[in-house]
Design an enzyme around this catalytic site. Structure first.
Site, PDB file in Angstrom:
ATOM      1  N   HIS A   1      -0.197 -13.189   8.835  1.00  0.00           N
ATOM      2  CA  HIS A   1       0.434 -11.902   9.125  1.00  0.00           C
ATOM      3  C   HIS A   1       1.850 -12.117   9.658  1.00  0.00           C
ATOM      4  O   HIS A   1       2.765 -11.371   9.333  1.00  0.00           O
ATOM      5  CB  HIS A   1      -0.387 -11.127  10.158  1.00  0.00           C
ATOM      6  CG  HIS A   1      -1.726 -10.715   9.637  1.00  0.00           C
ATOM      7  ND1 HIS A   1      -1.864  -9.974   8.496  1.00  0.00           N
ATOM      8  CD2 HIS A   1      -2.970 -10.948  10.079  1.00  0.00           C
ATOM      9  CE1 HIS A   1      -3.142  -9.778   8.269  1.00  0.00           C
ATOM     10  NE2 HIS A   1      -3.840 -10.358   9.222  1.00  0.00           N
TER      11      HIS A   1
ATOM     12  N   CYS B   1      -0.092  -4.804  -6.852  1.00  0.00           N
ATOM     13  CA  CYS B   1       0.525  -4.470  -5.571  1.00  0.00           C
ATOM     14  C   CYS B   1       0.277  -5.513  -4.487  1.00  0.00           C
ATOM     15  O   CYS B   1       0.510  -5.255  -3.314  1.00  0.00           O
ATOM     16  CB  CYS B   1       0.086  -3.086  -5.112  1.00  0.00           C
ATOM     17  SG  CYS B   1      -1.695  -2.890  -5.019  1.00  0.00           S
TER      18      CYS B   1
HETATM   19  C1  PEP Z   1      -4.327  -6.731  -1.847  1.00  0.00           C
HETATM   20  O1  PEP Z   1      -5.444  -7.065  -1.465  1.00  0.00           O
HETATM   21  O2  PEP Z   1      -3.636  -7.429  -2.632  1.00  0.00           O
HETATM   22  C2  PEP Z   1      -3.709  -5.453  -1.397  1.00  0.00           C
HETATM   23  C3  PEP Z   1      -2.606  -4.991  -1.913  1.00  0.00           C
HETATM   24  O3  PEP Z   1      -4.346  -4.775  -0.404  1.00  0.00           O
HETATM   25  P1  PEP Z   1      -4.304  -5.169   1.148  1.00  0.00           P
HETATM   26  O4  PEP Z   1      -3.252  -6.228   1.328  1.00  0.00           O
HETATM   27  O5  PEP Z   1      -4.018  -3.900   1.875  1.00  0.00           O
HETATM   28  O6  PEP Z   1      -5.699  -5.674   1.393  1.00  0.00           O
END
Ligand code: PEP
Ligand code: MG
Length: 576
Positions: free
Chosen positions: A194, A508
């Site tokens: 993070h 994404c």
């Molecule tokens: C992913 O898992 O790639 C995603 C876009 O969702 P998050 O990062 O919110 O789990």
């Protein structure tokens, strides 16, 4: 003497500054007992330090924008609660008043006591809270050592410094970045943590895994942090400094050049149009998405609203947030993802099941939403009402099998009927899409496509589940890479299945905005990328240099590779 510390790039860029070392759990503990007449003064010192720590946390909130705000606020909430914990405070007071401990010694004693209690817990979630205790107590200890006002501290801030630490908490990173910190070097940590993602969104260069940094560096050593080349140079030479100045000039020119791309079309060198979408949650993200010319919002994570809120946000509160998002995008399509709580996403609303042995494989995302139909329906009503203000798509996280999508569609239908009875005007159709982040969903994607209007691939989780490798675990860096042949084949299967079904497929996850992966994704047939808006211009720029048809022609070679090293080598050839 010049010395080079190797590490791994976690966030791009270079910085020149003085080293500021943070040794793990370094408590200056004076164990001499207090005299009776010193007790009252020491209690005052202790409480002043606690107040400073509380104030620091309050200041941190709101300062942060960007995709990671939700995660950081989560830490801030947990730490603020600990600072007000009656038992912790009573224990500290008693140690000073009755035990005649000095404030620093009392803090250390309480830290050791609580750490032992948390370490002995069976529940892995509660066990992990030991880290929070450490970070909170360290914050109070540091306030105690300074015993200066926050205003003074801001002046004596981190201007010109490069932080060198074992690891860094996201909240501290946000605070230091606001105080003039230039860069971060950590001896452990991973590029997918993070803190690393936060450093990228703050534009702060960061090097992780610089193993001997704490042993070899001293406070005030001059370092040239060169995240571009994955190294930190201690006592740089005149040549190093010239290289740094050249990089600064190039970076400034590059920034000016990219700014001119804000309103340009997104097109490959051979003229293929590509859609660039934004992962946007805060008003600042939405504003940036607009000014950088995004084609819409590809991912709006609604957890953000729930995590900031004590308890559940009401239908109206959600409606206003979603409506403002829709209005903010001025008629461009907006993709609202339904609640994705669970696993690593802590939960202020108290919905997530505790005590699961494997929370990442547990009741999260749509699995959790379907367990609480009333809570879910509140969200659905808010989304439907917001959809009157502009084009909205609904995205469902952690889908594994078609019946989950069918259940969500049914809940939407029922909510729509209720709203109609209440004479609320609704748009005719709302596209419903599935996140592809569970391997089963990727493999069986054709069955999902019968029920989904579009797909969004979440590579952060998909890689974690396909490779059985926690993305935050730096011991697994050699496994957790999206260049793994298994990942390429799955991505290709999902993208081509979507095309055959004539349904849009976007991506994404973090790699969507990372220019190192743009050519690979184009080769696999992706034509919709969603990313943090700060990355839009770099990706648009990269796409303009790539030949779509030529890359597609090499897809078969890429898909035949048997190791991630082979994939990396092939990509390097293609990009040369
Ligand atoms: C992913 O898992 O790639 C995603 C876009 O969702 P998050 O990062 O919110 O789990
Ligand atoms: Mg995910």
């Amino acid at each position: 003497m010049r010395h080079v510390l190797p590490g791994t790039q976690a966030s791009r860029g270079m910085a020149l500054g003085r080293a500021r070392l943070v040794q793990p759990s370094r408590y200056a503990v004076d164990t001499r007992p207090l005299a009776e007449d010193e007790v009252a003064g020491e209690l005052e010192n202790l409480h002043r330090a606690l107040d400073t720590a509380r104030q620091e946390l309050r200041e941190l909130r709101g300062k942060l924008h960007g995709a990671l705000a939700r995660e950081v606020n989560e830490f801030i909430d947990a730490h603020s609660l600990l600072l007000d914990d009656a038992e912790l405070l009573r224990g500290l007071d008693d140690l000073v008043r009755i035990g005649h401990y000095r404030a620093g010694a009392a803090l250390k004693k309480q830290r050791d006591r609580l750490a032992a209690v948390f370490e002995a817990m069976d529940d892995p979630y509660l066990r992990s809270r030991k880290e929070d205790i450490d970070q909170v107590i360290a914050r109070v200890v540091s306030a105690l050592q300074r015993q200066t006002s926050v205003e003074e501290r801001k002046l004596a801030a981190r201007v010109g410094e490069i932080l060198v630490a074992d690891t860094i908490a996201p909240a501290d990173m946000a605070q230091l970045a606001g105080n003039g910190l230039l860069g971060v070097v950590t001896s452990s940590g991973s590029a997918y943590s993070h803190s690393a993602i936060l450093a990228r969104s703050l534009g702060l260069p960061m090097l992780v895994g610089a193993r001997d940094a704490l042993a070899l560096l001293h406070d005030d050593d001059l370092i040239l942090l060169d995240a571009e080349h994955g190294e930190a140079i201690v006592h740089p030479t005149a040549q190093d400094l010239a290289r740094y100045r050249a990089w600064q000039r190039e970076a400034a020119a590059e920034g000016r050049r990219l700014a001119t791309l804000a309103n340009a079309a997104t097109r490959t060198r051979d003229g293929m149009d590509i859609r660039l979408l934004a992962n946007a949650e805060t008003p600042a993200d939405v504003a940036l998405a607009r000014t950088r010319g995004a084609d819409g919002v590809g991912l709006y994570r609604t957890e953000f609203l729930f995590l900031r809120h004590k308890g559940l946000p009401s239908e109206d509160e959600q409606f206003i947030a979603y409506r403002d998002l829709v209005l903010g995008m001025g008629g461009l399509p907006v993709t609202i993802r339904t609640l994705d709580l669970g696993a690593d996403k802590a939960d202020a609303a108290g919905l997530v099941l505790r005590g699961e042995d494997n929370p990442a494989l547990g009741v999260r995302g749509v699995r959790l939403s379907l367990r609480y139909p009333a809570v879910f329906t509140t969200q659905i009503r808010a989304i439907l009402r917001a959809a009157c203000y502009g084009p909205v798509r609904v995205l469902v996280p952690m889908v594994t099998q078609p019946d989950e999508l069918i259940a969500v569609r049914t809940l939407f239908k029922l909510a729509r009927q209720d709203l109609k009875r209440e004479s609320i005007d609704l748009p005719e159709k709302l596209p419903l899409g599935a996140m592809i982040e569970v391997p089963a969903a990727a493999i069986n994607v054709r069955a999902l496509l019968e029920h989904a209007d579009f797909l969004a691939i979440g590579t952060n989780d998909l890689a974690q589940y396909v490779l059985a490798a926690d993305r935050g675990n730096d011991a697994l860096d050699n496994i957790y890479t999206p260049l793994q042949p298994a990942m390429l084949r799955l991505l290709s299967h999902v993208i081509s299945s979507g095309r055959r079904a004539r349904k849009p497929v976007s991506l994404c996850g973090e790699i969507g905005g990372d220019v190192h992966f743009t050519a690979m994704l184009l080769a696999l047939g992706l034509n919709e990328f969603s990313m943090h808006p700060s990355q839009l211009l770099q990706v648009r720029d990269r796409l303009a240099t790539l030949d779509h048809a030529a890359l597609r022609g090499h897809a078969t070679r890429l898909l035949r590779a048997t190791t991630h090293e082979q994939v990396a080598a092939l990509l390097a050839q293609l990009e040369a």
